[in-house]
Structures are given as structure tokens and as C-alpha cells.
Design a protein around this motif. Structure first.
Motif, PDB file in Angstrom:
ATOM      1  N   TYR A  53      49.510  37.819  48.121  1.00 41.70           N
ATOM      2  CA  TYR A  53      48.412  37.315  47.298  1.00 41.70           C
ATOM      3  C   TYR A  53      47.707  36.020  47.872  1.00 41.70           C
ATOM      4  O   TYR A  53      46.519  35.861  47.778  1.00 41.70           O
ATOM      5  CB  TYR A  53      49.153  37.305  46.020  1.00 41.70           C
ATOM      6  CG  TYR A  53      47.864  36.587  44.974  1.00 41.70           C
ATOM      7  CD1 TYR A  53      46.698  37.218  44.357  1.00 41.70           C
ATOM      8  CD2 TYR A  53      48.071  35.322  44.439  1.00 41.70           C
ATOM      9  CE1 TYR A  53      46.012  36.911  43.523  1.00 41.70           C
ATOM     10  CE2 TYR A  53      47.021  34.602  43.670  1.00 41.70           C
ATOM     11  CZ  TYR A  53      46.189  35.410  43.068  1.00 41.70           C
ATOM     12  OH  TYR A  53      45.132  34.952  42.388  1.00 41.70           O
ATOM     13  N   GLU A  87      40.108  37.707  39.718  1.00 46.75           N
ATOM     14  CA  GLU A  87      41.145  37.967  40.133  1.00 46.75           C
ATOM     15  C   GLU A  87      42.168  37.458  38.970  1.00 46.75           C
ATOM     16  O   GLU A  87      42.010  36.422  38.138  1.00 46.75           O
ATOM     17  CB  GLU A  87      41.641  37.373  41.402  1.00 46.75           C
ATOM     18  CG  GLU A  87      41.128  35.730  41.875  1.00 46.75           C
ATOM     19  CD  GLU A  87      42.212  35.109  41.180  1.00 46.75           C
ATOM     20  OE1 GLU A  87      43.321  35.174  40.902  1.00 46.75           O
ATOM     21  OE2 GLU A  87      41.904  33.742  40.926  1.00 46.75           O
ATOM     22  N   HIS A  88      43.291  38.152  38.904  1.00 45.57           N
ATOM     23  CA  HIS A  88      44.237  37.787  37.648  1.00 45.57           C
ATOM     24  C   HIS A  88      45.316  36.769  38.073  1.00 45.57           C
ATOM     25  O   HIS A  88      46.135  36.750  37.064  1.00 45.57           O
ATOM     26  CB  HIS A  88      44.981  39.100  37.404  1.00 45.57           C
ATOM     27  CG  HIS A  88      44.002  39.982  36.696  1.00 45.57           C
ATOM     28  ND1 HIS A  88      43.654  40.031  35.301  1.00 45.57           N
ATOM     29  CD2 HIS A  88      43.319  41.104  37.257  1.00 45.57           C
ATOM     30  CE1 HIS A  88      42.651  41.250  35.003  1.00 45.57           C
ATOM     31  NE2 HIS A  88      42.420  41.748  36.442  1.00 45.57           N
ATOM     32  N   ARG A  95      49.207  39.246  42.443  1.00 37.25           N
ATOM     33  CA  ARG A  95      49.122  40.673  42.932  1.00 37.25           C
ATOM     34  C   ARG A  95      49.253  41.728  41.905  1.00 37.25           C
ATOM     35  O   ARG A  95      50.012  41.534  40.956  1.00 37.25           O
ATOM     36  CB  ARG A  95      49.957  40.994  44.086  1.00 37.25           C
ATOM     37  CG  ARG A  95      49.381  41.967  44.917  1.00 37.25           C
ATOM     38  CD  ARG A  95      50.530  42.377  46.251  1.00 37.25           C
ATOM     39  NE  ARG A  95      49.980  42.646  47.164  1.00 37.25           N
ATOM     40  CZ  ARG A  95      50.629  43.495  48.155  1.00 37.25           C
ATOM     41  NH1 ARG A  95      51.899  43.490  48.162  1.00 37.25           N
ATOM     42  NH2 ARG A  95      49.980  44.222  49.301  1.00 37.25           N
ATOM     43  N   ALA A 113      43.584  46.639  43.763  1.00 40.48           N
ATOM     44  CA  ALA A 113      42.573  45.927  44.005  1.00 40.48           C
ATOM     45  C   ALA A 113      41.380  46.569  44.359  1.00 40.48           C
ATOM     46  O   ALA A 113      41.562  47.744  45.154  1.00 40.48           O
ATOM     47  CB  ALA A 113      42.964  44.826  45.190  1.00 40.48           C
ATOM     48  N   PHE A 130      37.540  44.577  36.369  1.00 47.45           N
ATOM     49  CA  PHE A 130      38.422  43.504  36.132  1.00 47.45           C
ATOM     50  C   PHE A 130      39.175  43.553  34.755  1.00 47.45           C
ATOM     51  O   PHE A 130      40.331  43.447  34.738  1.00 47.45           O
ATOM     52  CB  PHE A 130      37.699  42.248  36.389  1.00 47.45           C
ATOM     53  CG  PHE A 130      38.666  40.820  35.903  1.00 47.45           C
ATOM     54  CD1 PHE A 130      39.246  40.622  36.814  1.00 47.45           C
ATOM     55  CD2 PHE A 130      38.299  40.201  34.952  1.00 47.45           C
ATOM     56  CE1 PHE A 130      40.225  39.349  36.526  1.00 47.45           C
ATOM     57  CE2 PHE A 130      38.844  39.244  34.789  1.00 47.45           C
ATOM     58  CZ  PHE A 130      40.036  38.850  35.551  1.00 47.45           C
ATOM     59  N   ASN A 144      41.994  43.594  40.356  1.00 50.24           N
ATOM     60  CA  ASN A 144      41.652  42.401  41.057  1.00 50.24           C
ATOM     61  C   ASN A 144      40.445  42.913  41.860  1.00 50.24           C
ATOM     62  O   ASN A 144      40.280  43.820  42.561  1.00 50.24           O
ATOM     63  CB  ASN A 144      42.509  41.836  42.011  1.00 50.24           C
ATOM     64  CG  ASN A 144      43.688  40.861  41.282  1.00 50.24           C
ATOM     65  OD1 ASN A 144      43.556  40.346  40.446  1.00 50.24           O
ATOM     66  ND2 ASN A 144      44.792  40.688  42.065  1.00 50.24           N
ATOM     67  N   PHE A 165      45.733  41.584  47.233  1.00 48.63           N
ATOM     68  CA  PHE A 165      45.536  41.492  45.758  1.00 48.63           C
ATOM     69  C   PHE A 165      46.005  42.737  45.091  1.00 48.63           C
ATOM     70  O   PHE A 165      46.110  42.777  43.836  1.00 48.63           O
ATOM     71  CB  PHE A 165      43.865  41.568  45.775  1.00 48.63           C
ATOM     72  CG  PHE A 165      43.183  40.107  46.223  1.00 48.63           C
ATOM     73  CD1 PHE A 165      44.102  38.777  46.350  1.00 48.63           C
ATOM     74  CD2 PHE A 165      41.930  40.237  46.447  1.00 48.63           C
ATOM     75  CE1 PHE A 165      43.569  37.749  46.470  1.00 48.63           C
ATOM     76  CE2 PHE A 165      41.400  39.132  47.025  1.00 48.63           C
ATOM     77  CZ  PHE A 165      41.821  37.706  46.849  1.00 48.63           C
TER      78      PHE A 165
END
Length: 297
Positions: free
Chosen positions: A15, A43-44, A47, A51, A73, A78, A119
Motif C-alpha cells: 500500500y 483511499e481508505h 489496502r 481497488a 469509494f 480504493n 491499493f
């Protein structure tokens, strides 16, 4: 032999590596790029199982996914939305788009997919128009989980494939010139985050990728585990029959791998994704795109 050089796949291993690579791509978007048109990353902080890379259309920008990317999302994904080379200039009448090449687009696609490898445990890609053709390239050549080509450019207008290839060949060799997407609106043509005119030579370059994918689909099986190609039955800009033929080639190799989805009841319109396009009918289209990605609407 293909004129498109296929880059070697080098997915991010972690990640953190994906973040570093994504930031390097985002750093290319300087002051000359329209803020809303810059590469976007949702992105959170870790990973996640999936993604997704979103690829915008010709003369458009990541702003094309301004409303769709958050929906993806919100479902724990991601999301990386790269700005394609020569796109997104704050000067909407820039001539930089004329420098675009098929290899530029293929490299950008591969780079984005490599970044997404950091991701998500699985990687998907969804693209519209030019981005749809790039998603088809990814479906053919990359070992990814899911590819969603939306309204890909395999043949222009309602031209048969050989005629479209001939036109593209001529445009590649003629001197470049610019045409308005809408000669009535000219520079006022929406959306404000896209160019109101296009380069004939660059348009021909986008079609080179479609030619490469079509030829490769006849020679070998696609690498993606699942492909869902989505078109508007009333699309006036591309030949859906040619797109369907590509899907049939994929199905010949992997019968359960490839699906062809024809959306009906939509207006005559090519860009069915951009929320700034009043004909997009995103309330109808977005749920179908989320379904194709395996995400509940």
C-alpha cells in the motif's frame, strides 16, 4: 506488428508503495492544470479487497467521474482516477492535445494499474470512450480481476470497421487540425472541465489502441478474469456492432469471461458518465456500472 508498445507490468507490492507512486503522478499536475481536472485519489488509508482505476474520455478529465468515483469509494474501494497525458489544461483551447500518442495512453494505463496493485487485493478498471478502449486494452493484456469498457472506441460513427480504420489511417498522416465538438457552441461547449474541440491526429491515435486490442483478441485469450462491456444502444459516436465483435472474440476464448451489456432507453449520447452532461442519465447508468463492478447499487 502492433505500433503500440506494451509496457512490462510492475505492480506496487505494498500500500505504501502505491501511495508513493500515486503521489508522484499527482505531482505532475502543476498550476497549468485545471484544479477539478487533476488526478484524483480516494483511499481508505490501507489496502482493501478491491481497488478500481477510472479512465476518462478523450478531451475530458478526471472530473468526468466527480460523482461516480465517490459512489465506488463509499463501497469500501480504493479509487484512482488518473489524468491522461495532454488533458486537463486550464486553457480549454490549448493545442497540447495534438501531441497525444497511443503509446502515451498505454503507458498511462499500465502505470495506473500498477499503482492500484498496491491499493487492493484485486484490481479493476472502468473507462469511458477513449478510457473504455484503454480498459479493453487492460482486459486483453493485464492479469486483473475486472475490466469495464464503457462505450469504447473501436470504430467511429456507424462506419464499418475497415472504413473506420481507413479514416483513422488517413487522419494519422494528414496535417493535424482541430474541430469543434459542437460548431454551434464552439468554445462554450460543456463540460467546463473538458476541451471544446479535438485534434484529428490525436483522435486517430486513440483508435490505434482499439485496433491493437481487436487484433490481439483474435490471437489470444484476454487476461482479465471478467470483462463487462457496456454500451448505449443509441450511441451516435461509435459503432456498437464492432464493439460486440470484439466481445465475441473474447467469448470464443473464455465463454464465461466476457459479457456484452446494451443499455436501452437512453438518449442519443456517447458520454453516459459525466454528470455535467444533461443527456447522461446518470441515475440510470451509475447503478448498472456499480453492478458490473460487483458493487451493490
Amino acid at each position: 506488428m502492433s505500433v503500440v508498445a506494451l509496457p512490462q507490468s510492475e505492480p506496487a507490492r505494498t500500500y505504501e508503495e502505491g501511495i508513493d507512486r500515486a503521489r508522484a503522478v499527482m505531482a505532475r499536475d502543476g498550476a497549468g492544470i485545471l484544479p477539478a481536472a487533476k488526478t484524483a485519489l480516494l483511499e481508505h488509508g490501507k489496502r482493501v479487497p478491491l481497488a478500481v482505476v477510472l479512465l476518462h474520455g478523450y478531451t475530458n478529465s478526471p472530473a468526468q467521474f466527480a460523482e461516480f468515483a465517490p459512489l465506488v469509494f463509499e463501497r469500501g474501494v480504493n479509487v484512482f482516477v488518473p489524468r491522461m497525458p495532454e488533458h486537463g489544461d486550464a486553457d480549454r483551447l490549448t493545442d497540447r492535445i495534438a501531441r497525444l500518442t497511443a503509446n502515451d495512453l498505454v503507458r498511462a494505463t499500465s502505470e495506473a494499474l500498477d499503482i492500484a496493485g498496491g491499493f487492493g487485493e484485486r484490481v479493476g478498471v472502468l473507462g469511458i470512450s477513449m478510457g473504455g478502449t484503454q480498459a479493453a486494452y487492460a482486459a486483453q493484456h493485464r492479469n486483473i480481476d475486472i475490466a469495464i469498457p464503457v462505450a469504447p472506441e473501436f470504430a467511429l460513427l456507424e462506419l464499418p470497421y475497415p472504413a473506420s480504420r481507413f479514416v483513422a489511417h488517413v487522419l494519422r498522416w494528414l496535417p493535424n487540425f482541430f474541430l469543434w465538438w459542437d460548431p454551434r457552441d464552439r468554445e462554450r461547449h460543456p463540460p467546463a472541465t473538458a476541451y471544446p474541440r479535438f485534434s484529428t491526429r490525436a483522435l486517430a491515435q486513440t483508435l490505434v489502441i482499439g485496433d491493437e486490442v481487436y487484433a490481439a483478441a483474435r490471437r489470444q485469450a484476454p487476461q482479465a478474469r471478467r470483462i463487462v462491456t457496456i454500451v448505449n444502444r443509441s450511441d451516435p459516436a461509435v459503432n456498437n456492432d464492432v464493439t460486440h465483435n470484439v466481445v465475441l472474440e473474447w467469448q470464443g476464448w473464455k465463454p464465461q469471461c466476457a459479457e456484452y451489456v446494451e443499455l436501452r432507453g437512453l438518449p442519443q449520447n456517447h458520454d453516459i458518465v459525466d454528470p455535467q452532461n444533461p443527456l447522461a442519465k446518470t441515475d440510470l447508468v451509475y447503478p448498472r456500472l456499480l453492478q458490473a463492478l460487483g458493487l451493490a447499487a
